[in-house]
Design a protein around this motif. Sequence first.
Motif, PDB file in Angstrom:
ATOM      1  N   ALA A  53      42.801  39.453  41.337  1.00 29.55           N
ATOM      2  CA  ALA A  53      41.366  39.766  41.388  1.00 29.55           C
ATOM      3  C   ALA A  53      40.605  38.667  42.108  1.00 29.55           C
ATOM      4  CB  ALA A  53      40.813  39.950  39.977  1.00 29.55           C
ATOM      5  N   ARG A  54      40.948  37.433  41.851  1.00 29.15           N
ATOM      6  CA  ARG A  54      40.270  36.308  42.490  1.00 29.15           C
ATOM      7  C   ARG A  54      40.508  36.307  43.996  1.00 29.15           C
ATOM      8  NH1 ARG A  54      39.034  32.995  45.791  1.00 29.15           N
ATOM      9  NH2 ARG A  54      38.321  30.928  45.405  1.00 29.15           N
ATOM     10  N   HIS A  55      41.733  36.525  44.421  1.00 26.11           N
ATOM     11  CA  HIS A  55      42.045  36.513  45.850  1.00 26.11           C
ATOM     12  C   HIS A  55      41.406  37.701  46.575  1.00 26.11           C
ATOM     13  CE1 HIS A  55      44.644  33.032  46.223  1.00 26.11           C
ATOM     14  NE2 HIS A  55      45.146  33.347  45.049  1.00 26.11           N
ATOM     15  N   ALA A  68      37.311  39.563  50.282  1.00 20.34           N
ATOM     16  CA  ALA A  68      36.223  40.511  50.525  1.00 20.34           C
ATOM     17  C   ALA A  68      34.917  39.778  50.773  1.00 20.34           C
ATOM     18  CB  ALA A  68      36.081  41.467  49.339  1.00 20.34           C
ATOM     19  N   ALA A  69      34.649  38.711  50.016  1.00 15.71           N
ATOM     20  CA  ALA A  69      33.410  37.949  50.205  1.00 15.71           C
ATOM     21  C   ALA A  69      33.387  37.275  51.570  1.00 15.71           C
ATOM     22  CB  ALA A  69      33.257  36.916  49.096  1.00 15.71           C
ATOM     23  N   ARG A  97      32.538  41.276  44.231  1.00 16.62           N
ATOM     24  CA  ARG A  97      33.255  41.405  42.961  1.00 16.62           C
ATOM     25  C   ARG A  97      34.458  42.321  43.164  1.00 16.62           C
ATOM     26  NH1 ARG A  97      29.436  43.283  38.884  1.00 16.62           N
ATOM     27  NH2 ARG A  97      29.088  41.070  38.558  1.00 16.62           N
ATOM     28  N   ALA A  98      35.612  41.857  42.697  1.00 17.90           N
ATOM     29  CA  ALA A  98      36.825  42.670  42.742  1.00 17.90           C
ATOM     30  C   ALA A  98      37.381  42.774  41.331  1.00 17.90           C
ATOM     31  CB  ALA A  98      37.858  42.064  43.678  1.00 17.90           C
ATOM     32  N   ARG A  99      37.895  43.954  40.997  1.00 18.31           N
ATOM     33  CA  ARG A  99      38.484  44.202  39.679  1.00 18.31           C
ATOM     34  C   ARG A  99      39.970  44.494  39.826  1.00 18.31           C
ATOM     35  NH1 ARG A  99      36.249  44.932  35.344  1.00 18.31           N
ATOM     36  NH2 ARG A  99      34.035  44.894  35.006  1.00 18.31           N
ATOM     37  N   PHE A 122      40.202  42.652  34.382  1.00 17.03           N
ATOM     38  CA  PHE A 122      39.619  41.412  34.866  1.00 17.03           C
ATOM     39  C   PHE A 122      38.800  41.637  36.132  1.00 17.03           C
ATOM     40  CE2 PHE A 122      43.713  40.469  32.878  1.00 17.03           C
ATOM     41  CZ  PHE A 122      43.265  39.731  31.798  1.00 17.03           C
ATOM     42  N   ALA A 123      37.676  40.930  36.238  1.00 17.71           N
ATOM     43  CA  ALA A 123      36.830  40.981  37.431  1.00 17.71           C
ATOM     44  C   ALA A 123      36.528  39.557  37.858  1.00 17.71           C
ATOM     45  CB  ALA A 123      35.534  41.729  37.139  1.00 17.71           C
TER      46      ALA A 123
END
Length: 131
Positions: free
Chosen positions: A40-42, A47-48, A96-98, A102-103
């Motif tokens: 999720a973090r990667h 994306a950001a 934000r990615a899920r 977890f997000a």
Amino acid sequence: MRRKRWGGDEGSATVWAVFAAMALCTVFAVVIAMAQVVVARHRAGGAADLAALAAADHALRGATAACGSARRVAAAQDAQLVRCAVRGDIADVTARARTGPFASDIRARAGPSAEEGRSVEPIPEPGGTAR
């Protein structure tokens, strides 16, 4: 006639096997949860970064066009654009990615470098001087 012993260890291997299986399942569940957090973090970070670059690329067209472009890029990365701000030619976005339960929210900025248009001095070589 068979005598019954009290305090023997008949069936203890089954109990130990059940506890070992439960311990392994717990360890695997923790490892899978940690992997979902990292994924999720990667995904949010990628994306950001891409959304910020897209917004900065379209910043001269206005904040609405820039943030629309950033929103489309984030959606293509299976993420959601949470915040988008364009000031001049600098874009500041949060994606934000899920993954599973977890997000992760990641902020990124993009724009021209502060050194743009200025000459850059060469880096001296080790043991020598710059030319």
